[in-house]
Design an enzyme around this catalytic site. Structure first.
Site, PDB file in Angstrom:
ATOM      1  N   CYS A   2       0.881  -1.108  -0.043  1.00 52.60           N
ATOM      2  CA  CYS A   2      -0.120  -0.121   0.117  1.00 52.60           C
ATOM      3  C   CYS A   2       0.803   1.220   0.178  1.00 52.60           C
ATOM      4  O   CYS A   2       2.167   1.218   0.356  1.00 52.60           O
ATOM      5  CB  CYS A   2      -0.868  -0.116   1.241  1.00 52.60           C
ATOM      6  SG  CYS A   2      -0.492   0.927   2.737  1.00 52.60           S
ATOM      7  N   CYS A   5       2.688   2.208   3.049  1.00 50.14           N
ATOM      8  CA  CYS A   5       4.095   1.137   3.477  1.00 50.14           C
ATOM      9  C   CYS A   5       4.935   1.462   2.433  1.00 50.14           C
ATOM     10  O   CYS A   5       6.122   1.417   2.984  1.00 50.14           O
ATOM     11  CB  CYS A   5       3.505  -0.310   3.072  1.00 50.14           C
ATOM     12  SG  CYS A   5       2.587  -1.128   4.443  1.00 50.14           S
ATOM     13  N   ASP A  28       0.154  15.741   5.392  1.00 51.99           N
ATOM     14  CA  ASP A  28      -0.714  15.225   4.173  1.00 51.99           C
ATOM     15  C   ASP A  28      -0.468  15.896   2.815  1.00 51.99           C
ATOM     16  O   ASP A  28      -0.187  17.122   2.850  1.00 51.99           O
ATOM     17  CB  ASP A  28      -2.150  15.491   4.529  1.00 51.99           C
ATOM     18  CG  ASP A  28      -3.052  14.523   4.072  1.00 51.99           C
ATOM     19  OD1 ASP A  28      -3.981  13.808   4.282  1.00 51.99           O
ATOM     20  OD2 ASP A  28      -3.277  14.891   2.572  1.00 51.99           O
ATOM     21  N   HIS A  44       1.702  -2.613   8.596  1.00 48.82           N
ATOM     22  CA  HIS A  44       0.630  -2.586   7.959  1.00 48.82           C
ATOM     23  C   HIS A  44      -0.846  -2.918   8.735  1.00 48.82           C
ATOM     24  O   HIS A  44      -0.824  -4.202   9.005  1.00 48.82           O
ATOM     25  CB  HIS A  44       0.655  -3.403   6.582  1.00 48.82           C
ATOM     26  CG  HIS A  44      -0.562  -3.001   5.631  1.00 48.82           C
ATOM     27  ND1 HIS A  44      -0.849  -1.883   4.877  1.00 48.82           N
ATOM     28  CD2 HIS A  44      -1.804  -3.764   5.739  1.00 48.82           C
ATOM     29  CE1 HIS A  44      -2.067  -1.940   4.471  1.00 48.82           C
ATOM     30  NE2 HIS A  44      -2.836  -3.021   4.880  1.00 48.82           N
ATOM     31  N   ASN A  82     -10.837   7.950   9.582  1.00 45.13           N
ATOM     32  CA  ASN A  82     -11.876   7.665   8.694  1.00 45.13           C
ATOM     33  C   ASN A  82     -11.846   6.175   8.583  1.00 45.13           C
ATOM     34  O   ASN A  82     -10.517   5.493   8.179  1.00 45.13           O
ATOM     35  CB  ASN A  82     -11.633   8.116   7.097  1.00 45.13           C
ATOM     36  CG  ASN A  82     -11.746   9.666   7.337  1.00 45.13           C
ATOM     37  OD1 ASN A  82     -12.606  10.232   8.014  1.00 45.13           O
ATOM     38  ND2 ASN A  82     -11.004  10.298   6.526  1.00 45.13           N
ATOM     39  N   GLY A  88     -15.258   6.798   4.678  1.00 47.02           N
ATOM     40  CA  GLY A  88     -14.506   7.757   3.701  1.00 47.02           C
ATOM     41  C   GLY A  88     -13.089   7.397   3.610  1.00 47.02           C
ATOM     42  O   GLY A  88     -12.150   8.117   3.193  1.00 47.02           O
ATOM     43  N   HIS A  93      -4.572   1.813   5.231  1.00 48.06           N
ATOM     44  CA  HIS A  93      -3.565   1.635   6.020  1.00 48.06           C
ATOM     45  C   HIS A  93      -3.896   2.366   7.201  1.00 48.06           C
ATOM     46  O   HIS A  93      -4.114   3.497   7.045  1.00 48.06           O
ATOM     47  CB  HIS A  93      -2.105   1.780   5.359  1.00 48.06           C
ATOM     48  CG  HIS A  93      -1.134   1.879   6.508  1.00 48.06           C
ATOM     49  ND1 HIS A  93       0.121   1.071   5.982  1.00 48.06           N
ATOM     50  CD2 HIS A  93      -0.741   2.374   7.883  1.00 48.06           C
ATOM     51  CE1 HIS A  93       1.096   1.082   6.832  1.00 48.06           C
ATOM     52  NE2 HIS A  93       0.725   1.687   7.947  1.00 48.06           N
ATOM     53  N   HIS A  95      -4.613   5.248   9.781  1.00 45.90           N
ATOM     54  CA  HIS A  95      -3.935   6.414   9.951  1.00 45.90           C
ATOM     55  C   HIS A  95      -4.969   7.516  10.712  1.00 45.90           C
ATOM     56  O   HIS A  95      -6.131   7.470  10.253  1.00 45.90           O
ATOM     57  CB  HIS A  95      -3.435   7.233   8.496  1.00 45.90           C
ATOM     58  CG  HIS A  95      -4.515   7.402   7.482  1.00 45.90           C
ATOM     59  ND1 HIS A  95      -5.157   6.154   7.002  1.00 45.90           N
ATOM     60  CD2 HIS A  95      -5.587   8.339   7.030  1.00 45.90           C
ATOM     61  CE1 HIS A  95      -6.231   6.554   5.967  1.00 45.90           C
ATOM     62  NE2 HIS A  95      -6.287   7.886   6.300  1.00 45.90           N
ATOM     63  N   HIS A  97      -5.677  11.494  11.212  1.00 43.91           N
ATOM     64  CA  HIS A  97      -5.266  12.793  10.728  1.00 43.91           C
ATOM     65  C   HIS A  97      -5.319  13.665  11.839  1.00 43.91           C
ATOM     66  O   HIS A  97      -6.347  13.828  12.830  1.00 43.91           O
ATOM     67  CB  HIS A  97      -6.624  13.400   9.869  1.00 43.91           C
ATOM     68  CG  HIS A  97      -6.822  12.701   8.748  1.00 43.91           C
ATOM     69  ND1 HIS A  97      -6.665  13.118   7.332  1.00 43.91           N
ATOM     70  CD2 HIS A  97      -7.431  11.252   8.410  1.00 43.91           C
ATOM     71  CE1 HIS A  97      -6.987  12.007   6.435  1.00 43.91           C
ATOM     72  NE2 HIS A  97      -7.407  11.106   7.144  1.00 43.91           N
TER      73      HIS A  97
END
Ligand code: 5GP
Ligand code: ZN
Length: 119
Positions: A2, A5, A28, A44, A82, A88, A93, A95, A97
């Site tokens: 991904c 990764c 981002d 992962h 998300n 969404g 993987h 994460h 925000h």
């Protein structure tokens, strides 16, 4: 493999904020606020729903450290995960925000045709 990764192994470049053996934080590519950083485990893990509690126990202090590094710890910030299709999630993987650098809005998130139900 991904895309996150690939960021972890350096195949895709990133603008790093903080890193340790298990976690990484980087800006981002398409920021939604003055400060918008992604925080990931190097391992992962597909999404929040499948994240073992031991990972979260270690990720929490890392996220707090990222907030300090970005000087958001005093002013405040928003953490968003998300999860899955309705959440969404686009990158599969895990994460977080972290968003800040201004007083963030709290908009309706449901589609417009459904939003009035929640007023
Ligand atoms: P999601 O919608 O899965 O919660 O968020 C994925 C995030 O990853 C989006 O905010 C998107 O801008 C960001 N993103 C996607 N590809 C890349 C990339 O190659 N590099 C960086 N730094 N961010 C990315
Ligand atoms: Zn991955």
């Amino acid at each position: 493999m991904c895309i996150f990764c690939k960021i972890v192994n350096g195949e895709i470049p990133s603008n790093k904020v903080l890193e340790n053996e298990e976690f990484m934080a980087f800006h981002d590519i398409s920021p939604k606020a003055p400060i918008h950083v992604l925080i990931i485990p190097k391992q992962h893990i597909e999404n929040f729903q499948s994240t073992p509690s031991e990972i979260m126990a270690k990720m929490t202090p890392f996220i707090q450290e990222v907030a300090k590094t970005l000087s958001l710890d005093k002013t405040g910030y928003r953490l968003i995960v998300n999860n899955g299709e309705d959440g969404g999630q686009e990158v599969m993987h895990l994460h977080f925000h972290i968003l800040g650098g201004t007083k963030l809005l709290w908009p309706y998130l449901a589609p417009e045709k459904e939003a009035k139900k929640y007023v």
